[in-house]
Write a protein that holds these residues in place. Structure first.
Motif, PDB file in Angstrom:
ATOM      1  N   LYS A   1      14.620 -19.590  -0.806  1.00 37.02           N
ATOM      2  CA  LYS A   1      14.352 -18.726  -1.944  1.00 37.02           C
ATOM      3  C   LYS A   1      13.851 -17.377  -1.459  1.00 37.02           C
ATOM      4  O   LYS A   1      13.279 -17.276  -0.377  1.00 37.02           O
ATOM      5  CB  LYS A   1      13.277 -19.359  -2.842  1.00 37.02           C
ATOM      6  CG  LYS A   1      13.660 -20.728  -3.397  1.00 37.02           C
ATOM      7  CD  LYS A   1      14.733 -20.596  -4.452  1.00 37.02           C
ATOM      8  CE  LYS A   1      15.074 -21.893  -5.146  1.00 37.02           C
ATOM      9  NZ  LYS A   1      16.095 -22.686  -4.458  1.00 37.02           N
ATOM     10  N   LYS A   2      14.055 -16.372  -2.290  1.00 37.94           N
ATOM     11  CA  LYS A   2      13.484 -15.064  -1.992  1.00 37.94           C
ATOM     12  C   LYS A   2      12.600 -14.630  -3.149  1.00 37.94           C
ATOM     13  O   LYS A   2      12.997 -14.730  -4.300  1.00 37.94           O
ATOM     14  CB  LYS A   2      14.595 -14.026  -1.800  1.00 37.94           C
ATOM     15  CG  LYS A   2      15.346 -14.194  -0.500  1.00 37.94           C
ATOM     16  CD  LYS A   2      16.030 -12.891  -0.079  1.00 37.94           C
ATOM     17  CE  LYS A   2      17.135 -12.477  -1.020  1.00 37.94           C
ATOM     18  NZ  LYS A   2      17.796 -11.223  -0.582  1.00 37.94           N
ATOM     19  N   GLY A   3      11.416 -14.142  -2.842  1.00 37.12           N
ATOM     20  CA  GLY A   3      10.511 -13.707  -3.904  1.00 37.12           C
ATOM     21  C   GLY A   3      10.204 -12.225  -3.845  1.00 37.12           C
ATOM     22  O   GLY A   3       9.488 -11.708  -4.683  1.00 37.12           O
ATOM     23  N   CYS A   4      10.707 -11.547  -2.811  1.00 36.49           N
ATOM     24  CA  CYS A   4      10.397 -10.118  -2.704  1.00 36.49           C
ATOM     25  C   CYS A   4      11.465  -9.431  -1.879  1.00 36.49           C
ATOM     26  O   CYS A   4      12.390 -10.072  -1.386  1.00 36.49           O
ATOM     27  CB  CYS A   4       9.028  -9.907  -2.072  1.00 36.49           C
ATOM     28  SG  CYS A   4       8.965 -10.246  -0.295  1.00 36.49           S
ATOM     29  N   ASP A   5      11.307  -8.120  -1.716  1.00 35.13           N
ATOM     30  CA  ASP A   5      12.255  -7.369  -0.888  1.00 35.13           C
ATOM     31  C   ASP A   5      11.534  -6.746   0.296  1.00 35.13           C
ATOM     32  O   ASP A   5      12.055  -5.869   0.966  1.00 35.13           O
ATOM     33  CB  ASP A   5      12.905  -6.234  -1.693  1.00 35.13           C
ATOM     34  CG  ASP A   5      13.124  -6.573  -3.143  1.00 35.13           C
ATOM     35  OD1 ASP A   5      13.650  -7.660  -3.413  1.00 35.13           O
ATOM     36  OD2 ASP A   5      12.751  -5.762  -4.016  1.00 35.13           O
ATOM     37  N   THR A   6      10.300  -7.160   0.540  1.00 37.82           N
ATOM     38  CA  THR A   6       9.505  -6.419   1.522  1.00 37.82           C
ATOM     39  C   THR A   6       8.860  -7.295   2.593  1.00 37.82           C
ATOM     40  O   THR A   6       8.012  -6.816   3.346  1.00 37.82           O
ATOM     41  CB  THR A   6       8.370  -5.653   0.794  1.00 37.82           C
ATOM     42  OG1 THR A   6       7.680  -6.560  -0.066  1.00 37.82           O
ATOM     43  CG2 THR A   6       8.917  -4.495  -0.014  1.00 37.82           C
ATOM     44  N   GLY A   7       9.211  -8.543   2.671  1.00 38.07           N
ATOM     45  CA  GLY A   7       8.592  -9.395   3.692  1.00 38.07           C
ATOM     46  C   GLY A   7       7.172  -9.788   3.361  1.00 38.07           C
ATOM     47  O   GLY A   7       6.367 -10.056   4.252  1.00 38.07           O
ATOM     48  N   SER A   8       6.851  -9.861   2.059  1.00 34.71           N
ATOM     49  CA  SER A   8       5.460 -10.058   1.682  1.00 34.71           C
ATOM     50  C   SER A   8       5.127 -11.430   1.100  1.00 34.71           C
ATOM     51  O   SER A   8       3.954 -11.738   0.927  1.00 34.71           O
ATOM     52  CB  SER A   8       5.066  -9.024   0.625  1.00 34.71           C
ATOM     53  OG  SER A   8       5.483  -7.745   0.984  1.00 34.71           O
ATOM     54  N   CYS A   9       6.127 -12.255   0.769  1.00 34.12           N
ATOM     55  CA  CYS A   9       5.791 -13.429  -0.036  1.00 34.12           C
ATOM     56  C   CYS A   9       5.911 -14.771   0.687  1.00 34.12           C
ATOM     57  O   CYS A   9       5.303 -15.752   0.289  1.00 34.12           O
ATOM     58  CB  CYS A   9       6.652 -13.467  -1.296  1.00 34.12           C
ATOM     59  SG  CYS A   9       8.377 -13.891  -0.991  1.00 34.12           S
ATOM     60  N   GLY A  10       6.721 -14.851   1.729  1.00 30.28           N
ATOM     61  CA  GLY A  10       6.824 -16.093   2.495  1.00 30.28           C
ATOM     62  C   GLY A  10       7.720 -17.152   1.883  1.00 30.28           C
ATOM     63  O   GLY A  10       7.878 -18.235   2.450  1.00 30.28           O
ATOM     64  N   LEU A  11       8.327 -16.879   0.717  1.00 27.37           N
ATOM     65  CA  LEU A  11       9.162 -17.904   0.078  1.00 27.37           C
ATOM     66  C   LEU A  11      10.370 -18.268   0.931  1.00 27.37           C
ATOM     67  O   LEU A  11      10.890 -19.367   0.847  1.00 27.37           O
ATOM     68  CB  LEU A  11       9.656 -17.397  -1.285  1.00 27.37           C
ATOM     69  CG  LEU A  11       8.835 -17.855  -2.492  1.00 27.37           C
ATOM     70  CD1 LEU A  11       7.445 -17.253  -2.437  1.00 27.37           C
ATOM     71  CD2 LEU A  11       9.503 -17.487  -3.797  1.00 27.37           C
ATOM     72  N   CYS A  12      10.811 -17.309   1.744  1.00 26.95           N
ATOM     73  CA  CYS A  12      12.060 -17.458   2.483  1.00 26.95           C
ATOM     74  C   CYS A  12      11.843 -18.104   3.853  1.00 26.95           C
ATOM     75  O   CYS A  12      12.753 -18.099   4.677  1.00 26.95           O
ATOM     76  CB  CYS A  12      12.677 -16.082   2.666  1.00 26.95           C
ATOM     77  SG  CYS A  12      11.592 -15.012   3.626  1.00 26.95           S
ATOM     78  N   THR A  13      10.656 -18.638   4.090  1.00 29.38           N
ATOM     79  CA  THR A  13      10.335 -19.173   5.420  1.00 29.38           C
ATOM     80  C   THR A  13      11.282 -20.292   5.857  1.00 29.38           C
ATOM     81  O   THR A  13      11.471 -21.280   5.145  1.00 29.38           O
ATOM     82  CB  THR A  13       8.892 -19.727   5.426  1.00 29.38           C
ATOM     83  OG1 THR A  13       8.011 -18.678   5.015  1.00 29.38           O
ATOM     84  CG2 THR A  13       8.500 -20.217   6.823  1.00 29.38           C
TER      85      THR A  13
ATOM     86  N   VAL B   1       9.680 -18.297  10.454  1.00 30.12           N
ATOM     87  CA  VAL B   1       9.927 -16.857  10.340  1.00 30.12           C
ATOM     88  C   VAL B   1      10.370 -16.534   8.922  1.00 30.12           C
ATOM     89  O   VAL B   1      10.780 -17.424   8.170  1.00 30.12           O
ATOM     90  CB  VAL B   1      11.033 -16.367  11.308  1.00 30.12           C
ATOM     91  CG1 VAL B   1      10.686 -16.649  12.754  1.00 30.12           C
ATOM     92  CG2 VAL B   1      12.380 -16.983  10.938  1.00 30.12           C
ATOM     93  N   LEU B   2      10.293 -15.256   8.590  1.00 29.47           N
ATOM     94  CA  LEU B   2      10.810 -14.797   7.301  1.00 29.47           C
ATOM     95  C   LEU B   2      12.319 -14.631   7.437  1.00 29.47           C
ATOM     96  O   LEU B   2      12.781 -13.764   8.176  1.00 29.47           O
ATOM     97  CB  LEU B   2      10.179 -13.453   6.930  1.00 29.47           C
ATOM     98  CG  LEU B   2       8.661 -13.422   6.779  1.00 29.47           C
ATOM     99  CD1 LEU B   2       8.193 -12.005   6.463  1.00 29.47           C
ATOM    100  CD2 LEU B   2       8.211 -14.384   5.676  1.00 29.47           C
ATOM    101  N   SER B   3      13.069 -15.458   6.723  1.00 30.41           N
ATOM    102  CA  SER B   3      14.526 -15.337   6.868  1.00 30.41           C
ATOM    103  C   SER B   3      15.037 -14.081   6.184  1.00 30.41           C
ATOM    104  O   SER B   3      16.110 -13.601   6.493  1.00 30.41           O
ATOM    105  CB  SER B   3      15.232 -16.590   6.334  1.00 30.41           C
ATOM    106  OG  SER B   3      14.980 -16.758   4.957  1.00 30.41           O
ATOM    107  N   CYS B   4      14.243 -13.508   5.265  1.00 33.97           N
ATOM    108  CA  CYS B   4      14.684 -12.284   4.593  1.00 33.97           C
ATOM    109  C   CYS B   4      14.605 -11.090   5.516  1.00 33.97           C
ATOM    110  O   CYS B   4      15.158 -10.051   5.236  1.00 33.97           O
ATOM    111  CB  CYS B   4      13.833 -12.018   3.355  1.00 33.97           C
ATOM    112  SG  CYS B   4      12.148 -11.495   3.747  1.00 33.97           S
ATOM    113  N   ALA B   5      13.850 -11.226   6.611  1.00 38.35           N
ATOM    114  CA  ALA B   5      13.658 -10.087   7.507  1.00 38.35           C
ATOM    115  C   ALA B   5      14.275 -10.365   8.871  1.00 38.35           C
ATOM    116  O   ALA B   5      14.032  -9.638   9.827  1.00 38.35           O
ATOM    117  CB  ALA B   5      12.166  -9.778   7.641  1.00 38.35           C
TER     118      ALA B   5
END
Ligand SMILES: Cc1cc2nc3c(=O)[nH]c(=O)nc-3n(C[C@H](O)[C@H](O)[C@H](O)COP(=O)(O)OP(=O)(O)OC[C@H]3O[C@@H](n4cnc5c(N)ncnc54)[C@H](O)[C@@H]3O)c2cc1C
Ligand code: FES
Ligand code: FES
Lengths: 262, 788, 149
Positions: C35-47, C55-59
């Protein structure tokens, strides 16, 4: 939205450097956590992952940290925990979460000279040099002032001393950026007071350091040193805090950091 | 066995009485818990089709402007672009996005796309393309020329501002809400009981202070999203992460000018709502694209759009004037309020009135009370519904003022409450259900014991008002109380349907929307209790407007209470039918049989029929009678739950830094249907309240652009920010509630701001009257005290 | 670009754009738990885990995971369920949107930290935001799961 047209994994720094300079839209990838926030249109993204720049090496009189080292590696490094009163691990531990610190790099942090940076303030209070591929080795202080153009940060080198050091910061939410951060080190009677997130990038309060070295370090004199530091540095306002507030807490954090080091 | 089920059947205290609950008041795990925790594909975007068109919205860069010209030609030419829609392509009928029962009090003041743009982020054009990259590329190529106006940004200057936010004359109102459009007043309201001015004139002590509560973002983790397609019958189907499927159906139908019968709305699992998804911020866009193109379409807001182009809490300014005698008996309360609804009026009148209605009854000893003021339009993102719905704002102001009055009188804030609060059985003319000259009675209230328990848990007597920890650190304690409602009396309704299936299990059909709160679970608990069965034999289905029974939706703290009562009725109806048809098959008379959940049997148990067999025979050629139970409920009143909140903070006198050490909340939500889920509701709400109190702030630039549009800039509390939280329950018994229950979802957010403000005051003598309470504000206050 | 990876112990070849991030790639290939909860690497949902580190998969740029081992919650279902039972028993999964990322961080912590204190637990989990639960129930679940008193 960040866009990337091409991607390379160079085998040498020289190769990376020459690709970087082929096109003004070519860029080095650190952890990419900050790059992706912008809308840069990268022509060729240069990944340093194959250059073995992920290390924390303790030598006789210095510690070298490679550009691709992550902040989590700094946080958990036994070498860095036992040197410099542990202020380097201390300075990075509030940056995002473990998952972010497992990505973001020393190279991206130092090279970008962010005003808010916690690590840069801590490094500045130590005897730190940066090693750039083209420009070579220069002091972090000079680098933070002048920056570099289209260069590559290879590693940082911190001279090992028996220094005492302390890192202090003020955050409202623990996961927010610092409103102000302060690092103080003492090597014999050589004092370095670095203040960052003013919100401009970290600087050394030289007058305050000198004053302190020449003083008896009574409580009054420590407070005076903190006042001098606050006077000689410039502060500004942003959404996290006003200039006046930063000035007020600068005195307090500098004082507390000195007290801890003494 | 004699049974009672709250509202549906007489009123009797159950927990204290002799009837033992099997499923109610048990910490039953959420029925969907394991699946959602382990990452099963159950949310909107997990279900969307891969070949749906992707929608992106071109947004206004200006706070207030008129579109002079808009040229989409170049954008249209991008390969893969399916359609680009501007204000010229949408119906000219105004509507509101607020999810409220018809006739909505919110003004119909918006179009899908308008010639005027009223805030930075307002919609200018809808772009649908084969993928996100293409849509974004096209978006950049739309050429817009604006005539830019001076925006109204400061809500205190909105009234009578030279710029009129809504210059159009076709706003539609369903009722008189006191709008004065030319003066930028969206709504005005006045409530007065008794003669406030003369009571104030006669009071020994007057405290008058002005408080500000900021806009707050919902910051649910799943951003706004919906997708749509035409089904095999050519009907528009919308799958949306919404709290209000039935209202979405109505809003979309009105906005697109199509009959409601042509629209179906399905709600899958929701990744949090907090009132944000009580406003239909996104559903219209894919719906419109699907109608225009015939193709599936989806929209997923990014975090930035979620922050800056949906809704937030209404920012308010409230001046409270209290009159009391020297003993601390409160004589009069006057609250003069101003609310900022931003560019559109979603929830504007109701949030505003509730801020008075659900605070003033707390102090029932007052002879006269008044609540009045205006809601103004500004050129900022619209405000909307957010957990607490105005009560949060009113509570911060009123409770802070009460604490300041206590300080003025040198009185313990607990004592002033003990003297003045409303008690069970008392009447108050502002309580919902009151009729002219006939004030409603408070049927259930354990506020007094909440306060007592909270005092013990925080160890108030040891800690009040402060403890010096070191030269630089001081700890202080503070407190506040609050109430809310349970549903909207006389307006909102819910229905529930229960089917008996052929293997003797039930399907419970609901139109309410579990947004993570666990309402599907507690509603199943209620059904299981009435039907004497176990949780595994109840399948819950919610919500699909084609299938589910009508429910206004999950908002206004309604689901446990309103839908819960409907479930009781439906389950009782089912019981009756089971007994009836069982008796028939057994050849006995109805009064001679009973149903124990498994068997329908005669009194001595000799003749019996299992539920399985009954169900099998009923659906077969023999019975020809599938059993369906149903019930509809709408409350006449809105029984208030109560909370007493206590904060302990440590303040650094040199930096102003506040560390929240302890927070204690004691809750009266009537019977606690599921203690585990209620506890988490409370803890989650408290932390959201702590965020409001200390960290969260929606901020705009001087030109009206929202600066706090990421989680980097808008800080919701993280794990390290909240100290230790202790939640405890003091149950009253609400006779109209299901098994004595009242609501819990919203009331829990209200106390942290005033209690923390009070704790800071007790620690260092500084009153912060403008939220959030930041270190900078506290230090400024400390410095002012020193220089005085 | 084609990359070879091991996802949840399966060898896979993925076709990714240079500017694609891992969270999007994983969802595109059907790992919908991410899941993604933000666009800035701030929420950790994408771990997720890359070579067993959270790691943050969004980043994380997808091209960079070439040759690496990725683990999502789909790949550790048994362990995830075990912990989820504790979470659910506390009522501490509410909307659940933050749960996959949170559980991946908890399981990584269990591997990385020995006998952590409550402070160490809180510190390790700070990068995982949750708007519903207020964190306390999650902490109770983690403590019970790890046997921390
Ligand atoms: C959500 C979030 C919260 C954060 N919070 C904080 C905080 O509280 N305190 C704090 O101090 N920091 C914080 N940061 C910043 C973080 O610590 C890093 O400094 C930042 O992400 C940059 O590191 P990176 O590896 O991601 O660099 P990248 O984003 O990859 O690169 C940043 C820039 O540096 C260049 N670059 C990278 N490596 C090199 C190199 N070796 N040589 C030359 N150029 C290079 C890139 O081309 C780019 O221009 C935060 C970041 C995020 C995303
Ligand atoms: S999606 Fe928020 S940190 Fe990755
Ligand atoms: S459970 Fe909803 S965000 Fe954590």
């Amino acid at each position: 939205m960040l866009t990337i047209k091409d991607y390379v994994l160079p085998k040498t720094l020289e190769e990376a450097y020459s690709i970087l300079n082929l096109n003004k839209n070519n860029a080095i990838l650190g952890g990419c956590a900050f790059l992706r926030l912008g809308s840069k249109q990268i022509e060729t993204a240069i990944d340093l992952s194959d250059l073995a720049l992920k290390y924390i090496n303790e030598k006789d009189n210095q510690i070298e940290i490679g550009a691709m080292t992550t902040l989590r590696e700094i946080e958990t490094s036994p070498v860095l925990q036992k040197n410099f009163s542990g202020i380097l691990p201390e300075s990075v531990k509030n940056i995002g979460g473990v998952q972010l610190r497992n990505i973001v790099t020393v190279g991206g942090t130092v090279y970008s000279r962010y005003g808010f940076s916690d690590l840069n303030t801590a490094l500045l209070s130590l005897d730190t040099d940066v090693v750039l591929h083209r420009k070579g080795r220069i002091s972090l202080e000079e680098f933070l002032e002048k920056g570099a153009q289209k260069d590559i940060l290879e590693k940082i080198i911190i001279r090992k001393t028996k220094c005492q050091a302390s890192f202090k910061m003020m955050r409202n939410s623990a996961a927010d950026y610092a409103i102000l951060n302060v690092a103080v080190s003492k090597n014999d009677n050589d004092w370095k007071i670095a203040v960052g997130a003013r919100p401009q990038r970290a600087k050394i309060a030289k007058e305050a350091g000198k004053y302190l070295a020449g003083s008896k370090k009574t409580n009054e004199e420590i407070e005076e040193a903190a006042v001098i530091a606050t006077k000689e540095l410039a502060f500004g306002s942003n959404t996290r805090g006003s200039k006046a507030y930063r000035e007020s807490i600068c005195k307090v954090l500098v004082k507390r950091a000195i007290m801890e080091v003494i | 066995m004699y049974r009672v089920y709250g509202a549906a059947k007489g009123c009797q205290k159950i927990l204290g009485g002799s009837v033992k609950m099997r499923v109610i008041n048990k910490g039953i795990p959420k029925i969907d818990g394991i699946d959602i925790a382990t990452g099963k594909a159950v949310y909107t975007d997990d279900l969307s089709s891969n070949n749906a068109l992707v929608i992106k919205i071109l947004r206004s860069p200006h706070a207030f402007a008129r579109i002079k010209s808009i040229n989409t030609e170049r954008a249209q030419e991008v390969p893969g672009v399916e359609c680009i829609l501007t204000y010229k392509d949408v119906p000219g009928v105004r509507f509101t996005l607020a999810g409220q029962s018809y006739p909505e009090p919110s003004p119909y003041d918006r179009l899908i796309l308008d010639e005027y743009v009223r805030y930075v982020g307002d919609e200018v054009a809808i772009i649908a393309a084969v993928d996100e990259k293409t849509a974004l590329k096209a978006l950049k190529l739309v050429e817009v020329e604006y005539e830019v106006f001076e925006p109204v940004l400061d809500f205190e200057e909105a009234e009578g501002h030279p710029s009129i936010v809504h210059p159009e004359d076709d706003i539609h109102l369903n009722m008189d809400i006191g709008m004065n459009r030319e003066k930028n007043i969206a709504s005005s309201y006045k409530l007065e009981i008794g003669d406030v001015d003369s009571e104030l004139a006669e009071s020994d002590i007057i405290v008058e202070k002005t408080y500000y509560t900021q806009a707050q973002a919902h910051a649910m983790m799943e951003t706004y999203r919906a997708f749509s397609y035409l089904d095999h019958n050519g009907r528009l189907t919308i799958v949306s992460s919404t709290q209000i499927p039935f209202h979405v159906r109505g809003i979309v139908a009105r906005a697109l000018q199509i009959p409601q019968s042509k629209v179906r709305v399905i709600k899958p699992r929701i990744g949090g709502g907090f009132g944000g998804k009580q406003t239909a911020s996104v559903e219209i866009f894919p719906a419109l694209v699907t109608l225009k193109t015939g193709k599936p379409a989806k929209i997923i807001y990014d975090r930035k759009e979620t922050f800056s182009s949906t809704t937030s809490r209404h920012a308010m300014r409230i001046t409270v004037k209290l009159g009391a005698d020297k003993e601390g008996n409160i004589k009069a309360i006057d609250m003069q309020a101003l609310s900022d609804t931003g560019a559109y009026g979603e929830h504007a009148p109701t949030v505003f009135s509730v801020a008075g209605h659900k605070t003033l009854p707390l102090y029932n000893k007052a002879q006269a009370v008044r609540y009045m003021g205006n809601v103004v339009y500004t050129n900022k993102m619209p405000a909307g519904a957010l957990r607490g719905y105005g009560v949060t704002q009113g509570t911060f102001a009123l409770e802070s003022a009460i604490n300041e009055l206590a300080a003025e009188l040198n009185m313990d804030p607990v004592v002033i409450r003990e003297k003045n609060i409303i008690k069970e059985g008392e009447t108050n003319p502002i309580l919902e259900g009151s009729k002219d000259g006939n004030p409603a009675a408070l049927e259930s209230c354990a506020l007094e014991s909440c306060i007592k328990k909270g005092k013990e848990l925080i160890r108030w007597h040891e800690k009040y008002p402060r403890k010096v920890i070191s030269d630089t650190k001081v700890r202080g304690v503070g407190m506040a109380i609050t109430m809310q409602g349970s549903g909207i009396g006389g307006i909102d309704t819910a229905s529930a349907v229960i089917k008996l299936n052929n293997d003797g299990f039930y399907t419970l059909l609901l139109g309410s929307t579990d947004m993570g709160t666990g309402s599907d679970t507690i509603l199943a608990q209620i059904a299981a209790e009435v039907l004497d069965t176990t949780m595994d034999r109840i399948i819950v289905h919610a919500a699909d407007t084609d299938i589910s029974p009508y429910d206004t939706g999950s908002y206004a703290s309604s689901t446990a209470y309103v839908t819960g009562n409907a479930v009781i009725k439906a389950a009782e109806d089912m019981r009756k039918k089971i007994v009836g048809s069982g008796a028939k098959l057994l050849g006995l008379s109805e009064k001679d049989v009973e149903f124990d959940g498994e068997f329908i049997k005669n009194i001595n148990g000799k003749q019996k029929l299992s539920l399985n067999e009954l169900a099998q025979r009923l659906i077969s050629g023999e019975g020809k009678n599938q059993l369906i139970g149903m019930g509809t409920f709408g409350g006449e009143t809105s029984p208030p739950p109560f909370v007493a909140g206590f904060a302990e903070v440590e303040v650094d006198k040199e930096t102003g830094k506040i560390d929240l050490i302890n927070y204690v909340a004691v809750v009266d939500c009537g019977t606690v249907i599921n203690p585990n889920l209620a506890r988490i509701q409370a803890e989650g709400g408290l932390v959201q309240g702590i965020g409001l109190a200390m960290y969260e702030d929606v901020q705009y630039s001087e030109r009206g652009k929202m600066n706090s549009n990421t989680f980097m800039q808008y800080k919701i509390p993280c794990r390290k920010d909240i100290g230790k939280i202790t939640v405890s329950f003091e149950s009253s018994y609400e006779p109209t509630g299901p098994f004595g229950a009242k609501s819990i979802g919203e009331v829990v957010i209200n106390t942290p701001a005033p209690a923390i403000a009070n704790a800071v005051y007790n620690a260092v003598g500084v009153n912060v009257r403008k939220l959030p309470i930041t270190p900078e504000k506290v230090l400024k206050g400390i410095m002012e005290l020193i220089s005085e | 670009m084609k990359i070879k990876v091991i996802i949840n112990n399966q060898n896979m070849e993925l076709d990714v754009a240079y500017d694609e991030f891992l969270a999007d790639t994983l969802r595109r290939y059907g790992f919908l738990s991410v899941k993604k909860g933000c666009d800035t690497g701030s929420c950790g949902l994408c771990t997720v885990w890359v070579d067993d580190k959270p790691v943050l998969s969004c980043a994380t740029l997808s091209v960079r995971i070439n040759g690496k081992k990725i683990t999502t919650i789909e790949g550790v279902q048994k362990e995830a369920k075990e912990f989820a039972e504790y979470l659910v028993n506390e009522g501490a999964e509410q909307c659940g949107f933050c749960s996959p990322g949170f559980i991946m961080t908890v399981l990584a912590m269990k591997r990385e930290l020995q006998n952590p204190t409550v402070e160490e637990i809180t510190h390790y989990l700070t990068g995982n935001l949750c708007r519903c639960t207020g964190y306390m129930g999650q902490l109770r679940a983690v403590k019970k799961y790890l046997g921390v008193v």
